[in-house]
Design a protein around this motif. Sequence first.
Motif, short mmCIF file in Angstrom:
data_model
loop_
_atom_site.label_atom_id
_atom_site.label_comp_id
_atom_site.label_asym_id
_atom_site.label_seq_id
_atom_site.Cartn_x
_atom_site.Cartn_y
_atom_site.Cartn_z
N LEU A 44 0.83 -1.21 0.00
CA LEU A 44 0.00 0.00 0.00
C LEU A 44 0.86 1.26 0.00
O LEU A 44 0.48 2.27 -0.60
CB LEU A 44 -0.95 0.00 1.20
CG LEU A 44 -1.99 -1.14 1.19
CD1 LEU A 44 -2.77 -1.14 2.50
CD2 LEU A 44 -2.92 -1.01 0.00
N THR A 49 -3.42 3.12 -3.13
CA THR A 49 -4.69 2.47 -2.85
C THR A 49 -4.88 1.25 -3.74
O THR A 49 -4.68 1.32 -4.95
CB THR A 49 -5.85 3.47 -3.05
OG1 THR A 49 -5.64 4.57 -2.16
CG2 THR A 49 -7.19 2.84 -2.77
N SER A 95 -5.90 1.58 1.76
CA SER A 95 -4.81 2.54 1.60
C SER A 95 -4.03 2.61 2.91
O SER A 95 -4.54 2.26 3.98
CB SER A 95 -5.35 3.92 1.22
OG SER A 95 -6.27 4.38 2.19
#
Length: 138
Positions: A44, A49, A95
């Motif tokens: 991430l 994302t 995220s």
Amino acid sequence: MSSEALLRHSQAICDGMSADDDGLRREVLAHAGSRWSLGIIHALGVYGTLRHADVARRMKGITQRMLTRTLRQLERDGLIHRQDFREVPPRVEYSITPLGKELLVLMIPMWTWVVGHAEEFRCCRERFDDDHRNVSSD
């Protein structure tokens, strides 16, 4: 920082871990030693994302159960953010949070150290195994 000051600081941290009545510090610290947690945080942090399936593709060898469990733990501890768009078919994105990014940045020196000393670890293991193989065959 001098060696003595560093050791005093280390002892203070260990004392703080020992005083961890509810286990929170140890549980969060476990992320730093978990290949799945660090792999997800890394993915991430590097790729931004990602949808659930994209995280799974980047985590070679992880089971669906372990992926779901690890994502939940990371979300619970504030290291990642889960966005459920409440759509059909389901769409969920993950995220990294600022807290997760901080952990990632702090892990880079540790990873660098491990990679830089890999051959030394290999030699130590071989020497240990050889020494113990000789002892067990006596």
